[in-house]
Design a protein around this motif. Structure first.
Motif, short mmCIF file in Angstrom:
data_model
loop_
_atom_site.label_atom_id
_atom_site.label_comp_id
_atom_site.label_asym_id
_atom_site.label_seq_id
_atom_site.Cartn_x
_atom_site.Cartn_y
_atom_site.Cartn_z
N ARG A 1 59.63 78.19 -22.85
CA ARG A 1 60.78 79.04 -22.59
C ARG A 1 60.66 79.74 -21.24
O ARG A 1 61.66 80.00 -20.58
CB ARG A 1 60.89 80.10 -23.69
CG ARG A 1 62.03 81.10 -23.48
CD ARG A 1 61.92 82.27 -24.44
NE ARG A 1 61.91 81.84 -25.83
CZ ARG A 1 61.74 82.69 -26.85
NH1 ARG A 1 61.52 83.98 -26.61
NH2 ARG A 1 61.75 82.24 -28.08
N GLU B 1 53.72 81.24 -24.53
CA GLU B 1 54.95 80.59 -24.99
C GLU B 1 55.04 80.58 -26.51
O GLU B 1 54.05 80.29 -27.19
CB GLU B 1 55.01 79.15 -24.48
CG GLU B 1 55.10 79.00 -22.97
CD GLU B 1 56.51 79.23 -22.45
OE1 GLU B 1 57.41 79.59 -23.26
OE2 GLU B 1 56.72 79.06 -21.24
N ASN C 1 56.55 78.35 -28.20
CA ASN C 1 56.29 76.94 -28.47
C ASN C 1 55.87 76.27 -27.17
O ASN C 1 56.73 75.91 -26.36
CB ASN C 1 57.52 76.26 -29.05
CG ASN C 1 57.26 74.81 -29.40
OD1 ASN C 1 56.18 74.27 -29.16
ND2 ASN C 1 58.26 74.14 -29.97
N LYS D 1 55.02 73.40 -26.39
CA LYS D 1 55.57 72.07 -26.17
C LYS D 1 57.02 72.11 -25.69
O LYS D 1 57.52 71.16 -25.10
CB LYS D 1 55.47 71.23 -27.44
CG LYS D 1 54.02 70.93 -27.85
CD LYS D 1 53.96 70.05 -29.06
CE LYS D 1 52.52 69.72 -29.44
NZ LYS D 1 52.43 68.85 -30.64
N GLN D 2 57.68 73.23 -25.94
CA GLN D 2 59.04 73.44 -25.45
C GLN D 2 59.08 74.80 -24.75
O GLN D 2 59.60 75.78 -25.30
CB GLN D 2 60.05 73.38 -26.61
CG GLN D 2 60.12 72.01 -27.28
CD GLN D 2 61.13 71.98 -28.41
OE1 GLN D 2 61.52 73.00 -28.96
NE2 GLN D 2 61.57 70.78 -28.76
N ARG E 1 58.95 76.70 -16.80
CA ARG E 1 59.64 75.42 -16.87
C ARG E 1 59.18 74.48 -15.75
O ARG E 1 58.88 74.92 -14.64
CB ARG E 1 61.15 75.62 -16.75
CG ARG E 1 61.74 76.58 -17.79
CD ARG E 1 62.02 75.89 -19.10
NE ARG E 1 62.70 76.79 -20.03
CZ ARG E 1 64.01 76.96 -20.10
NH1 ARG E 1 64.80 76.30 -19.25
NH2 ARG E 1 64.54 77.78 -20.99
#
Length: 245
Positions: free
Chosen positions: A226, A219, A221, A223-224, A229
């Motif tokens: 993409r 990923e 990021n 922590k977020q 999920r």
């Protein structure tokens, strides 16, 4: 199975009785076994002769088994089975997050341990055998997503820069499930069964830890995320656009 074909297992445990028990168990099953009581003898055994799997006690006298597993993982993708006499789930999660591919608590059932070791070694063999035909690129089965390429034949993940990203066999198995089932919500139980097989006796948090490890590697990021999920109440979904190439 001939002597040359025997797979070698390294048992790292500070209890002589446990080393002897595991040696008898695996030798009777047709494996070659080396033993070590500490990190020094473990490293020496690994240098002397390659091994297919390491069984590592978390509670070695005067040493941190988790640290040893992490150091081993830095230089090798060899499967690691962790053993401990403590039933604390925190240890299990931490051990898997650091480096281990599987975990079993003492006292264990000999047949269960042997079955799980066989499953790990079988998957490891499947990872290595295709390398013999690596030059035959036309026969490779590959999936790509957002400039990443997962080669199921050579069992390699290539990053956007073309470099190989190191994955443990458990991480690779999980990513393989995702690329073959994109945009489909999969429960933890489904992911465990598809990526590790029904022989593995694991707990729900295993998938969460493997997801965490995969996100850190692929990923932009973690922590977020993409690609991977979280689907609340369902499990996880791989949302990248996947193509077979």
């Amino acid at each position: 199975m001939t002597q040359l074909q025997k797979q070698r297992i390294l048992v790292v445990d500070d209890e002589q009785a446990m080393r002897e028990l595991l040696t008898d168990l695996f030798e009777d099953a047709g494996y070659e076994v080396s033993t070590a009581a500490d990190s020094f003898s473990m490293n020496r055994a690994l240098e002397e002769k390659p091994c297919a799997l390491v069984i590592l006690d978390l509670r070695l006298k005067g040493e941190d088994g988790l640290m040893l597993a992490r150091e081993l993982r830095k230089d090798s993708s060899i499967p690691i089975m962790m053993l401990t006499g403590k039933g604390d789930e925190t240890d299990r999660i931490l051990g898997l997050e650091l480096a281990a591919d599987d975990y079993l608590m003492k006292p264990f059932n000999n047949r269960e341990l042997l079955a799980r070791v066989r499953a790990m070694l079988r998957r490891t063999t499947e990872l290595s055998l295709p390398q013999i035909r690596k030059e035959d690129s036309y026969s490779h089965q590959r999936y790509s997503f957002d400039h990443w390429v997962l080669d199921l034949t050579s069992r390699e993940l290539f990053g956007p820069d073309g470099a190989v990203e190191s994955l443990t066999y458990a991480e690779f198995g999980l990513l393989e499930v995702f690329v073959q089932s994109p945009n489909r919500a999969l429960s933890r139980d489904q992911l465990l069964e598809l990526s590790r097989g029904i022989e593995a006796d694991v707990f729900d948090r295993t998938i969460d830890v493997l997801i965490l490890r995969l996100r850190r590697k692929i990923e932009p990021n973690p922590k977020q995320p993409r690609y991977i999920r979280t689907e609340r109440g369902l499990g996880y979904i791989f949302t990248a656009a996947v193509t077979q190439c």
